[in-house]
Design a protein around this motif. Sequence first.
Motif, PDB file in Angstrom:
ATOM      1  N   LYS A  85       0.831  -1.197   0.000  1.00 28.61           N
ATOM      2  CA  LYS A  85       0.000   0.000   0.000  1.00 28.61           C
ATOM      3  C   LYS A  85       0.871   1.253   0.000  1.00 28.61           C
ATOM      4  CE  LYS A  85      -4.030  -2.128   0.453  1.00 28.61           C
ATOM      5  NZ  LYS A  85      -5.113  -2.020  -0.543  1.00 28.61           N
ATOM      6  N   PRO A  86       0.277   2.427  -0.256  1.00 29.90           N
ATOM      7  CA  PRO A  86       1.053   3.676  -0.221  1.00 29.90           C
ATOM      8  C   PRO A  86       1.508   4.006   1.204  1.00 29.90           C
ATOM      9  CG  PRO A  86      -1.024   3.971  -1.409  1.00 29.90           C
ATOM     10  CD  PRO A  86      -1.110   2.657  -0.697  1.00 29.90           C
ATOM     11  N   GLY A  87       2.482   4.894   1.296  1.00 30.93           N
ATOM     12  CA  GLY A  87       2.955   5.374   2.589  1.00 30.93           C
ATOM     13  C   GLY A  87       4.381   4.954   2.879  1.00 30.93           C
ATOM     14  N   TYR A  88       5.129   5.834   3.565  1.00 29.62           N
ATOM     15  CA  TYR A  88       6.548   5.523   3.797  1.00 29.62           C
ATOM     16  C   TYR A  88       6.733   4.451   4.871  1.00 29.62           C
ATOM     17  CZ  TYR A  88       6.432   8.758   7.840  1.00 29.62           C
ATOM     18  OH  TYR A  88       6.136   9.390   9.018  1.00 29.62           O
ATOM     19  N   TRP A  89       5.686   4.093   5.603  1.00 26.57           N
ATOM     20  CA  TRP A  89       5.813   2.961   6.513  1.00 26.57           C
ATOM     21  C   TRP A  89       6.104   1.668   5.744  1.00 26.57           C
ATOM     22  CZ3 TRP A  89       1.732   2.951  11.032  1.00 26.57           C
ATOM     23  CH2 TRP A  89       1.952   4.057  11.851  1.00 26.57           C
ATOM     24  N   LEU A  90       5.807   1.651   4.462  1.00 31.47           N
ATOM     25  CA  LEU A  90       6.032   0.463   3.630  1.00 31.47           C
ATOM     26  C   LEU A  90       7.174   0.668   2.642  1.00 31.47           C
ATOM     27  CD1 LEU A  90       2.314  -0.457   2.865  1.00 31.47           C
ATOM     28  CD2 LEU A  90       3.737  -1.236   4.754  1.00 31.47           C
ATOM     29  N   ALA A  91       8.047   1.627   2.930  1.00 31.32           N
ATOM     30  CA  ALA A  91       9.129   1.954   1.996  1.00 31.32           C
ATOM     31  C   ALA A  91      10.162   0.846   1.875  1.00 31.32           C
ATOM     32  CB  ALA A  91       9.821   3.254   2.430  1.00 31.32           C
ATOM     33  N   ASP A  92      10.122  -0.133   2.772  1.00 26.12           N
ATOM     34  CA  ASP A  92      11.069  -1.247   2.697  1.00 26.12           C
ATOM     35  C   ASP A  92      10.442  -2.525   2.153  1.00 26.12           C
ATOM     36  OD1 ASP A  92       9.454  -1.397   4.923  1.00 26.12           O
ATOM     37  OD2 ASP A  92      10.968  -2.333   6.202  1.00 26.12           O
ATOM     38  N   THR A  93       9.133  -2.525   1.901  1.00 30.22           N
ATOM     39  CA  THR A  93       8.491  -3.715   1.338  1.00 30.22           C
ATOM     40  C   THR A  93       7.869  -3.448  -0.027  1.00 30.22           C
ATOM     41  OG1 THR A  93       6.407  -3.251   2.517  1.00 30.22           O
ATOM     42  CG2 THR A  93       8.005  -4.724   3.593  1.00 30.22           C
ATOM     43  N   ARG A  94       7.285  -2.271  -0.220  1.00 31.27           N
ATOM     44  CA  ARG A  94       6.590  -1.980  -1.482  1.00 31.27           C
ATOM     45  C   ARG A  94       7.504  -2.127  -2.706  1.00 31.27           C
ATOM     46  NH1 ARG A  94       4.540   2.369   0.113  1.00 31.27           N
ATOM     47  NH2 ARG A  94       6.230   3.686  -0.626  1.00 31.27           N
ATOM     48  N   PRO A  95       8.769  -1.647  -2.679  1.00 27.41           N
ATOM     49  CA  PRO A  95       9.613  -1.788  -3.870  1.00 27.41           C
ATOM     50  C   PRO A  95       9.928  -3.237  -4.227  1.00 27.41           C
ATOM     51  CG  PRO A  95      10.491  -0.098  -2.401  1.00 27.41           C
ATOM     52  CD  PRO A  95       9.436  -0.829  -1.642  1.00 27.41           C
ATOM     53  N   LEU A  96       9.693  -4.167  -3.296  1.00 27.37           N
ATOM     54  CA  LEU A  96      10.042  -5.562  -3.541  1.00 27.37           C
ATOM     55  C   LEU A  96       8.888  -6.345  -4.156  1.00 27.37           C
ATOM     56  CD1 LEU A  96      12.029  -5.958  -0.256  1.00 27.37           C
ATOM     57  CD2 LEU A  96      12.988  -6.016  -2.550  1.00 27.37           C
ATOM     58  N   GLY A  97       7.695  -5.772  -4.164  1.00 23.28           N
ATOM     59  CA  GLY A  97       6.592  -6.300  -4.948  1.00 23.28           C
ATOM     60  C   GLY A  97       6.215  -7.737  -4.709  1.00 23.28           C
ATOM     61  N   THR A  98       6.367  -8.222  -3.483  1.00 16.23           N
ATOM     62  CA  THR A  98       5.967  -9.598  -3.229  1.00 16.23           C
ATOM     63  C   THR A  98       4.450  -9.701  -3.170  1.00 16.23           C
ATOM     64  OG1 THR A  98       6.460 -11.530  -1.831  1.00 16.23           O
ATOM     65  CG2 THR A  98       5.916  -9.482  -0.705  1.00 16.23           C
ATOM     66  N   THR A  99       3.925 -10.913  -3.130  1.00 19.01           N
ATOM     67  CA  THR A  99       2.485 -11.146  -3.096  1.00 19.01           C
ATOM     68  C   THR A  99       1.988 -11.084  -1.661  1.00 19.01           C
ATOM     69  OG1 THR A  99       2.661 -12.577  -5.050  1.00 19.01           O
ATOM     70  CG2 THR A  99       0.647 -12.737  -3.731  1.00 19.01           C
ATOM     71  N   ASP A 100       1.173 -10.097  -1.350  1.00 17.76           N
ATOM     72  CA  ASP A 100       0.623  -9.906  -0.015  1.00 17.76           C
ATOM     73  C   ASP A 100      -0.442 -10.970   0.245  1.00 17.76           C
ATOM     74  OD1 ASP A 100      -0.623  -9.048   2.305  1.00 17.76           O
ATOM     75  OD2 ASP A 100      -0.699  -6.939   1.711  1.00 17.76           O
ATOM     76  N   ALA A 101      -0.220 -11.805   1.241  1.00 18.30           N
ATOM     77  CA  ALA A 101      -1.158 -12.890   1.543  1.00 18.30           C
ATOM     78  C   ALA A 101      -2.524 -12.377   1.977  1.00 18.30           C
ATOM     79  CB  ALA A 101      -0.571 -13.798   2.628  1.00 18.30           C
ATOM     80  N   PHE A 102      -2.571 -11.140   2.454  1.00 17.09           N
ATOM     81  CA  PHE A 102      -3.842 -10.548   2.879  1.00 17.09           C
ATOM     82  C   PHE A 102      -4.196  -9.322   2.035  1.00 17.09           C
ATOM     83  CE2 PHE A 102      -2.517 -12.736   6.838  1.00 17.09           C
ATOM     84  CZ  PHE A 102      -3.656 -13.500   7.053  1.00 17.09           C
ATOM     85  N   ALA A 103      -3.766  -9.332   0.790  1.00 16.18           N
ATOM     86  CA  ALA A 103      -3.957  -8.158  -0.074  1.00 16.18           C
ATOM     87  C   ALA A 103      -5.417  -7.772  -0.228  1.00 16.18           C
ATOM     88  CB  ALA A 103      -3.339  -8.420  -1.450  1.00 16.18           C
ATOM     89  N   GLU A 104      -6.316  -8.745  -0.220  1.00 17.15           N
ATOM     90  CA  GLU A 104      -7.729  -8.463  -0.458  1.00 17.15           C
ATOM     91  C   GLU A 104      -8.486  -8.073   0.811  1.00 17.15           C
ATOM     92  OE1 GLU A 104      -8.665  -8.305  -3.584  1.00 17.15           O
ATOM     93  OE2 GLU A 104      -6.599  -8.894  -4.043  1.00 17.15           O
ATOM     94  N   GLU A 105      -7.816  -8.133   1.937  1.00 22.25           N
ATOM     95  CA  GLU A 105      -8.475  -7.823   3.203  1.00 22.25           C
ATOM     96  C   GLU A 105      -8.534  -6.314   3.417  1.00 22.25           C
ATOM     97  OE1 GLU A 105      -9.946  -9.930   5.232  1.00 22.25           O
ATOM     98  OE2 GLU A 105      -9.379 -11.669   4.012  1.00 22.25           O
ATOM     99  N   ASP A 106      -9.721  -5.832   3.728  1.00 27.41           N
ATOM    100  CA  ASP A 106      -9.901  -4.432   4.100  1.00 27.41           C
ATOM    101  C   ASP A 106     -10.299  -4.397   5.563  1.00 27.41           C
ATOM    102  OD1 ASP A 106     -10.431  -1.782   4.412  1.00 27.41           O
ATOM    103  OD2 ASP A 106     -12.079  -1.691   2.971  1.00 27.41           O
TER     104      ASP A 106
END
Length: 403
Positions: free
Chosen positions: A261-282
């Motif tokens: 997701k957006p935001g600098y809290w994810l600046a160490d995971t977002r560039p690596l583009g792995t498959t989020d196991a809970f991507a569909e969870e809101d």
Amino acid sequence: MSGAPAEIPTRREYLKGSGALIGGGLLAGCTSDSSGTNSNGTTGQSTTGTTADAGPYSVTMAPMGEVEFDSVPETVFSIFPQYADMAVALGHGDAINSIYVPEMSGKTMNTYYERLDGVSFDWKGLPDPLKNGLSKEMFYQLDSDVHFVDPAYVSTQKNWSKSDVEDIRNNVGSWFGNFYSGTHDKPPEGYRDGYQYYDLWEMFGTVAEVFQEQERYQALKKIHDNALAKIEDSLPPKSERPTAVRVTYSNGKFYTYHLNKPGYWLADTRPLGTTDAFAEEDWGSLWGTVDFETMLEADPDVILHLWGLSPGYYLDEIQTKIENHSAGQQLSAIQNDRFFAAGMRYQGPIMNLFQLEMTAKQLYPEQFGEWPGYVTGKPFPEIPKDEQLFDRQKLSDVIAGNF
């Protein structure tokens, strides 16, 4: 409040007992904001290219707008460690006079810095601004030149009104921070008009302007850009990427966080583009809470545990608890030794570089080399030079002002 309050305790009196380790619940949710979501600095560092009497000048960042500076700040109030990390990176770590849970933040930062010649953060004796709730008295006591804190965030804290926020700005020092860029969550009412989200390195660029260290920033950004290029060039096709989740485990529950997701809290995971196991969870907030059975049902290939390099929440202690649970021991990530220590979401530029490299190895060992594991209480592990995403000596040189 129209002036400094009476009978403020001395800094030494205030510091007694500070630095207690963070509890499981606070680690899981960090600190509360309006949506319910939950220096002293460096050694051997110069300030090449700037002087403390540079000025006057102005720097613009939302939500403050244009902020005027008479000279480069010499004392800086900070809550979250991303700003302390930025100050260290720019050769001004000794300006930091406060930090969130000093023992946790400071030790985690130094876990990375110990791999950089001449770089360290002296956290001992610094007060924790959130230890007993954000205190207006502490702002007066520390009398900082600038506060690296988002006034929108401050307005959500207990016993703070908009007039209190203005009072500190007018009588002590300017605010200069942007909290909600970390999550892209909505800022509180009264601050939404014109609020802008920045990525980590954009925010770092504005902080560099505050310290008048634009050249050093550009040299650091080049190191970061090169690391990102190495990542992008080596990522496997999406179909070959593992499923993963980032969690904090506490009291039988997993606090789960998205990876892309957006935001600098994810600046160490977002560039690596792995498959989020809970991507569909809101989850309706910045994280969700799942039990062992739900985690086993998702059964991600990799589990990244936040704060795993931090005192009070080291990975080996957590892993033992999970392995002792009947469902936990069945998780593929546990059985395949892919339960890893992740860093902090409150990451500045130096932390971001190390955490990118660490996470790349944890997710894609064939492309970036095996992650050697983290030994509790020790420095960031040694990484073979040909497997590093960035050159440690070059980074040390830039931080020292040699670029």
